[in-house]
Motif scaffolding. Structure first.
Motif, PDB file in Angstrom:
ATOM      1  N   PHE A 135      71.534  43.096 101.481  1.00 45.05           N
ATOM      2  CA  PHE A 135      72.423  41.939 101.632  1.00 45.05           C
ATOM      3  C   PHE A 135      71.901  41.117 102.792  1.00 45.05           C
ATOM      4  N   ARG A 170      79.505  33.475 102.164  1.00 46.35           N
ATOM      5  CA  ARG A 170      80.731  33.915 101.505  1.00 46.35           C
ATOM      6  C   ARG A 170      81.878  34.156 102.485  1.00 46.35           C
ATOM      7  N   LEU A 180      80.450  48.744  95.336  1.00 48.07           N
ATOM      8  CA  LEU A 180      79.054  49.208  95.292  1.00 48.07           C
ATOM      9  C   LEU A 180      78.964  50.725  95.195  1.00 48.07           C
ATOM     10  N   LEU A 207      73.496  54.174 109.586  1.00 43.19           N
ATOM     11  CA  LEU A 207      73.734  55.370 108.775  1.00 43.19           C
ATOM     12  C   LEU A 207      73.805  54.979 107.310  1.00 43.19           C
ATOM     13  N   GLY A 226      80.030  49.763 106.277  1.00 38.73           N
ATOM     14  CA  GLY A 226      79.291  48.659 105.641  1.00 38.73           C
ATOM     15  C   GLY A 226      79.656  47.344 106.306  1.00 38.73           C
ATOM     16  N   CYS A 227      79.531  47.331 107.633  1.00 46.61           N
ATOM     17  CA  CYS A 227      80.080  46.227 108.442  1.00 46.61           C
ATOM     18  C   CYS A 227      79.387  44.902 108.224  1.00 46.61           C
ATOM     19  N   GLY A 228      78.145  44.904 107.711  1.00 48.90           N
ATOM     20  CA  GLY A 228      77.412  43.641 107.621  1.00 48.90           C
ATOM     21  C   GLY A 228      77.285  43.014 109.004  1.00 48.90           C
ATOM     22  N   LEU A 237      75.926  36.637 103.360  1.00 46.03           N
ATOM     23  CA  LEU A 237      77.198  37.065 103.966  1.00 46.03           C
ATOM     24  C   LEU A 237      77.851  35.897 104.706  1.00 46.03           C
ATOM     25  N   SER A 296      84.939  45.984 103.968  1.00 44.27           N
ATOM     26  CA  SER A 296      85.192  44.840 103.076  1.00 44.27           C
ATOM     27  C   SER A 296      83.991  44.636 102.181  1.00 44.27           C
ATOM     28  N   ALA A 297      84.288  44.277 100.939  1.00 45.93           N
ATOM     29  CA  ALA A 297      83.245  44.028  99.934  1.00 45.93           C
ATOM     30  C   ALA A 297      82.261  45.194  99.871  1.00 45.93           C
ATOM     31  N   LEU A 316      75.626  55.572 104.156  1.00 47.54           N
ATOM     32  CA  LEU A 316      76.952  56.151 103.903  1.00 47.54           C
ATOM     33  C   LEU A 316      76.908  57.318 102.925  1.00 47.54           C
ATOM     34  N   MET A 343      74.133  54.061  95.736  1.00 47.39           N
ATOM     35  CA  MET A 343      75.086  55.138  96.063  1.00 47.39           C
ATOM     36  C   MET A 343      75.646  55.760  94.795  1.00 47.39           C
ATOM     37  N   ASP A 366      76.422  50.734 109.273  1.00 45.90           N
ATOM     38  CA  ASP A 366      75.676  50.077 108.190  1.00 45.90           C
ATOM     39  C   ASP A 366      74.293  50.733 108.146  1.00 45.90           C
ATOM     40  N   ASP A 381      71.682  48.884 107.423  1.00 44.40           N
ATOM     41  CA  ASP A 381      70.744  47.774 107.620  1.00 44.40           C
ATOM     42  C   ASP A 381      70.729  47.391 109.109  1.00 44.40           C
TER      43      ASP A 381
HETATM   44  C1  SAM Z   1      78.680  42.974 100.445  1.00 42.58           C
HETATM   45  S1  SAM Z   1      78.159  43.487 101.999  1.00 42.58           S
HETATM   46  C2  SAM Z   1      79.670  43.346 102.938  1.00 42.58           C
HETATM   47  C3  SAM Z   1      79.418  43.235 104.415  1.00 42.58           C
HETATM   48  C4  SAM Z   1      80.678  42.988 105.262  1.00 42.58           C
HETATM   49  N1  SAM Z   1      81.596  44.102 105.197  1.00 42.58           N
HETATM   50  C5  SAM Z   1      81.339  41.711 104.838  1.00 42.58           C
HETATM   51  O1  SAM Z   1      82.455  41.752 104.303  1.00 42.58           O
HETATM   52  O2  SAM Z   1      80.724  40.650 105.033  1.00 42.58           O
HETATM   53  C6  SAM Z   1      77.983  45.257 101.830  1.00 42.58           C
HETATM   54  C7  SAM Z   1      77.526  45.920 103.126  1.00 42.58           C
HETATM   55  O3  SAM Z   1      77.425  47.338 102.912  1.00 42.58           O
HETATM   56  C8  SAM Z   1      76.199  47.794 103.452  1.00 42.58           C
HETATM   57  N2  SAM Z   1      75.784  48.960 102.668  1.00 42.58           N
HETATM   58  C9  SAM Z   1      75.499  49.000 101.355  1.00 42.58           C
HETATM   59  N3  SAM Z   1      75.130  50.240 100.977  1.00 42.58           N
HETATM   60  C10 SAM Z   1      75.200  50.994 102.112  1.00 42.58           C
HETATM   61  C11 SAM Z   1      74.922  52.364 102.394  1.00 42.58           C
HETATM   62  N4  SAM Z   1      74.511  53.204 101.430  1.00 42.58           N
HETATM   63  N5  SAM Z   1      75.090  52.813 103.648  1.00 42.58           N
HETATM   64  C12 SAM Z   1      75.512  51.982 104.632  1.00 42.58           C
HETATM   65  N6  SAM Z   1      75.768  50.672 104.435  1.00 42.58           N
HETATM   66  C13 SAM Z   1      75.616  50.182 103.176  1.00 42.58           C
HETATM   67  C14 SAM Z   1      75.246  46.606 103.300  1.00 42.58           C
HETATM   68  O4  SAM Z   1      74.124  46.682 104.167  1.00 42.58           O
HETATM   69  C15 SAM Z   1      76.157  45.448 103.622  1.00 42.58           C
HETATM   70  O5  SAM Z   1      76.226  45.178 104.985  1.00 42.58           O
END
Ligand code: SAM
Length: 270
Positions: A4, A12, A113, A89, A43-45, A9, A108-109, A91, A169, A67, A69
């Motif tokens: 992502f 949106r 996934l 980490l 998944g804080c982004g 991000l 969030s969001a 997840l 995942m 996250d 990333d």
């Molecule tokens: C759609 S984005 C949402 C980000 C943020 N929460 C927001 O609302 O803007 C999904 C987030 O989950 C993280 N993510 C996805 N798969 C992950 C995993 N297996 N472990 C950790 N983070 C993950 C991505 O890197 C991304 O930051």
């Protein structure tokens, strides 16, 4: 692994912020109360949940940002500053999720996934510690464009099929995420509240609408379920109608799951 980028991000976030259910934000803030605590954001982004929740909080909280990333974590740390710590980490390594001294878990969001097994394992971990979960913006499988196009139904069906593919995942829940969260936590005795948090995209957010249409078209193409000419016609129509005020509703659901025996003193916001 699905990546992502920060620009998506950022694009949106205003629509997400407008869509998040205010009653749930208020309830989360009240539950955190005047003494703050440690919020673990999965998944804080770049820190969207911090920015959404902060205006509602009665006292500052500390943020443990999770996250996989590194660049998104770095951006979130810049946004939040001294109140935050970052944990890179995957997840999928749920046993390593640092929940020590946590008072609340947010995301969030994210859960669309994830696989059902992930939600079940997470729910078990949170239930062990009687932790609350605020899970915003789970895509619910509905997209309604205006004006209509004859391929919209097939497009949404194929997009939803793509949403259920593995995003790193296991088989993703896609549109089933909100229901899976609600059922899983309710089965553990949690009180679950679901609230609508649909995107309402119209004039003024053309850049997001374009990115969304392109993303949907790309996903549908990857399924191989629609003839290239039909998909091209749909995409051309969708982009053209943006010039004449087209709109789009993308369904999401926010979920708040609270352990039933949490005896809390929740001050009212004045
Ligand atoms: C759609 S984005 C949402 C980000 C943020 N929460 C927001 O609302 O803007 C999904 C987030 O989950 C993280 N993510 C996805 N798969 C992950 C995993 N297996 N472990 C950790 N983070 C993950 C991505 O890197 C991304 O930051």
């Amino acid at each position: 692994m699905t990546r992502f980028d920060a620009s998506w991000l950022e694009l949106r976030e205003p629509a997400d912020l407008q869509a998040r259910n205010p009653d749930l934000l208020r309830t989360v803030a009240a539950a955190l109360g005047a003494s703050g605590g440690v919020v673990v954001d999965l998944g804080c982004g770049t820190g969207a949940t911090f920015r959404a929740l902060s205006p509602w909080l009665l006292a500052p909280v500390r943020w443990r940002l999770i996250d996989n990333d590194r660049s998104l974590l770095d951006a979130a740390m810049v946004s939040i500053g001294a109140l935050a710590e970052a944990v890179q980490l995957d997840l999928a390594q749920l046993d390593e999720l640092p929940l020590r001294d946590a008072t609340f878990v947010t995301a969030s969001a994210l859960f669309d996934l994830c696989a059902a097994s992930f939600i079940e394992a997470l729910a078990d971990r949170l239930a062990e510690r009687r932790l609350d979960l605020y899970a915003a913006l789970n895509y619910d499988g509905t997209i309604i464009w205006s004006p209509l196009h004859e391929s919209d139904g097939a497009i949404v069906a194929l997009f939803n099929r793509h949403q259920r593919s593995d995003k790193g995942m296991g088989q993703a829940l896609g549109p089933e995420a909100g229901r899976a969260l609600a059922d899983t936590f309710a089965a553990l005795g949690y009180d679950v509240i679901r609230a609508d948090s649909a995107w309402q995209l119209s004039q003024g957010v053309e850049a997001l609408q374009i990115a969304f249409i392109e993303g949907v078209a790309r996903a549908v193409a990857e399924t191989g379920g629609m003839a290239a000419a039909e998909l091209r016609d749909w995409r051309t129509f969708r982009l053209a109608t943006l010039k004449t005020g087209a709109s789009c509703r993308v369904g999401h659901v926010d979920v708040l799951a609270r352990p039933p025996d949490a005896r809390r003193h929740e001050p009212q916001r004045h």
